[in-house]
Scaffold this active site. Structure first.
Site, PDB file in Angstrom:
ATOM      1  N   GLN A 130     -11.399   3.743   0.824  1.00 56.36           N
ATOM      2  CA  GLN A 130     -10.394   3.181   1.510  1.00 56.36           C
ATOM      3  C   GLN A 130      -9.340   4.210   1.891  1.00 56.36           C
ATOM      4  O   GLN A 130      -8.777   5.185   1.329  1.00 56.36           O
ATOM      5  CB  GLN A 130      -9.714   2.204   0.140  1.00 56.36           C
ATOM      6  CG  GLN A 130      -8.271   1.802   0.654  1.00 56.36           C
ATOM      7  CD  GLN A 130      -7.467   0.940  -0.540  1.00 56.36           C
ATOM      8  OE1 GLN A 130      -6.208   1.242  -0.744  1.00 56.36           O
ATOM      9  NE2 GLN A 130      -8.096   0.174  -1.060  1.00 56.36           N
ATOM     10  N   HIS A 172      -8.082   7.238  -6.373  1.00 50.63           N
ATOM     11  CA  HIS A 172      -7.304   7.007  -5.552  1.00 50.63           C
ATOM     12  C   HIS A 172      -6.984   8.081  -4.408  1.00 50.63           C
ATOM     13  O   HIS A 172      -6.625   7.673  -3.412  1.00 50.63           O
ATOM     14  CB  HIS A 172      -5.825   6.918  -6.286  1.00 50.63           C
ATOM     15  CG  HIS A 172      -4.618   6.051  -5.542  1.00 50.63           C
ATOM     16  ND1 HIS A 172      -3.705   5.395  -6.163  1.00 50.63           N
ATOM     17  CD2 HIS A 172      -4.622   5.619  -4.184  1.00 50.63           C
ATOM     18  CE1 HIS A 172      -2.956   4.809  -5.108  1.00 50.63           C
ATOM     19  NE2 HIS A 172      -3.730   4.981  -4.028  1.00 50.63           N
ATOM     20  N   TYR A 183       0.790   2.156  -8.484  1.00 53.80           N
ATOM     21  CA  TYR A 183       1.902   1.179  -7.908  1.00 53.80           C
ATOM     22  C   TYR A 183       2.782   0.615  -9.013  1.00 53.80           C
ATOM     23  O   TYR A 183       3.842   0.321  -8.567  1.00 53.80           O
ATOM     24  CB  TYR A 183       1.231   0.075  -7.244  1.00 53.80           C
ATOM     25  CG  TYR A 183       0.195   0.484  -6.128  1.00 53.80           C
ATOM     26  CD1 TYR A 183       0.299   1.772  -5.518  1.00 53.80           C
ATOM     27  CD2 TYR A 183      -0.691  -0.543  -5.624  1.00 53.80           C
ATOM     28  CE1 TYR A 183      -0.656   1.919  -4.624  1.00 53.80           C
ATOM     29  CE2 TYR A 183      -1.346  -0.135  -4.346  1.00 53.80           C
ATOM     30  CZ  TYR A 183      -1.506   1.093  -3.966  1.00 53.80           C
ATOM     31  OH  TYR A 183      -2.402   1.638  -2.906  1.00 53.80           O
ATOM     32  N   SER A 216     -10.865   6.716  -2.605  1.00 52.34           N
ATOM     33  CA  SER A 216      -9.895   6.331  -1.539  1.00 52.34           C
ATOM     34  C   SER A 216      -9.546   7.756  -0.928  1.00 52.34           C
ATOM     35  O   SER A 216      -9.159   8.831  -1.824  1.00 52.34           O
ATOM     36  CB  SER A 216      -8.814   5.660  -2.260  1.00 52.34           C
ATOM     37  OG  SER A 216      -7.824   5.196  -1.255  1.00 52.34           O
ATOM     38  N   PRO A 236      -2.690  -0.888   7.930  1.00 53.58           N
ATOM     39  CA  PRO A 236      -3.260  -1.174   9.322  1.00 53.58           C
ATOM     40  C   PRO A 236      -2.123  -1.580  10.298  1.00 53.58           C
ATOM     41  O   PRO A 236      -2.286  -1.464  11.454  1.00 53.58           O
ATOM     42  CB  PRO A 236      -3.859  -2.810   9.050  1.00 53.58           C
ATOM     43  CG  PRO A 236      -3.290  -3.175   7.708  1.00 53.58           C
ATOM     44  CD  PRO A 236      -2.949  -2.123   6.836  1.00 53.58           C
TER      45      PRO A 236
END
Length: 267
Positions: free
Chosen positions: A170, A110, A52, A148, A198
């Protein structure tokens, strides 16, 4: 109050049920302010990733908040393209330095493959990376480790070849995308699901199907989406940079009925 509620991971570490997601939040003022807004309004879980590019601003906001470090749960991630023992250790140390922290609460691989090589078989690299993460975990520089975007076929080699079962996975999880095979597999292995996006990256905030339920509870569509994920037993990390939305995303102390959950399952 939901911001004070936690799940207990398989190793006994508590993870707040709601956190602030920071994907696509730029380094600098945007990331700093978003984390500052979240922390001052009761959030105690911040999710980021090396990919990020905003770890430095997030770390500064955490430090400047004045909140004791042990009260804040911080997640970051090994870049998806970095597969291997040595590089996993190097990336972890860089994230630790960029965040300016003495330890990280949760460190994740990730993705099972580099983003530009979607679907590539990186089994050996993932195992090597995870073994490095196990050593970091044993050193107590991280309180929990996991993955993830892993499906069962990616998780099984980790379970077969490594000694520490991942504490979390995740994944992209929301109304209309439940990834039931992965969720069921993780439940069997006591791996906590963390739901990112979400709100389907904003794709369902105006959904008339969900609006019917929102009106019934005098809630917003995003609040229903977040509550749905919570009632599915996931940690939820909605993203926003606006203080009013960050506050609203945590105003989910209502309960969807079994009938309404079943209705939303059909979406």
């Amino acid at each position: 109050m939901i911001l004070q509620e936690t799940y207990t991971l398989s190793n006994g570490v508590e993870i707040p049920k709601i956190g602030l997601g920071t994907w696509q939040v730029p380094e600098g003022e945007d990331a700093y302010r978003a984390v500052t807004y979240a922390l001052r309004n009761g959030y105690r879980h911040i999710d980021t990733a090396a990919a990020y590019g905003n770890e430095q601003s997030i770390g500064k906001a955490i430090k400047d908040s004045g909140i004791p470090r042990e009260e804040i749960f911080v997640t970051t991630k090994l870049p998806a393209e970095c597969k291997g023992y040595d590089i996993a250790k190097e990336c972890f140390e860089k994230s630790l330095s960029d965040l300016g922290l003495e330890y990280i609460d949760l460190y994740l691989i990730h993705a099972p493959w580099p983003w530009d090589k979607w679907g590539m078989d990186c089994t050996e690299g993932n195992i090597a990376s995870y073994k490095a993460m196990e050593e970091i975990y044993q050193s107590k520089k991280v309180r929990a480790i996991g993955v993830s975007n892993f499906e069962p076929k990616h998780l099984q080699p980790i379970l077969d070849e490594c000694s520490v079962v991942p504490m979390c996975n995740q994944i992209n999880f929301h109304i209309g995308l439940r990834q039931e095979e992965t969720v069921d597999f993780c439940k069997q292995e006591k791996i906590q699901i963390i739901a990112y996006s979400p709100l389907a990256s904003g794709g369902i905030v105006d959904d008339t199907y969900i609006k019917k339920i929102a009106e019934k509870y005098q809630a917003t569509v995003p609040q229903v989406c977040i509550r749905y994920c919570l009632q599915k037993g996931t940690v939820v990390i909605p993203k926003s940079t606006k203080e009013e939305r960050i506050i609203a995303n945590a105003q989910v102390d209502f309960e969807l009925s079994d009938g309404d959950m079943a209705y939303l399952d059909k979406k």
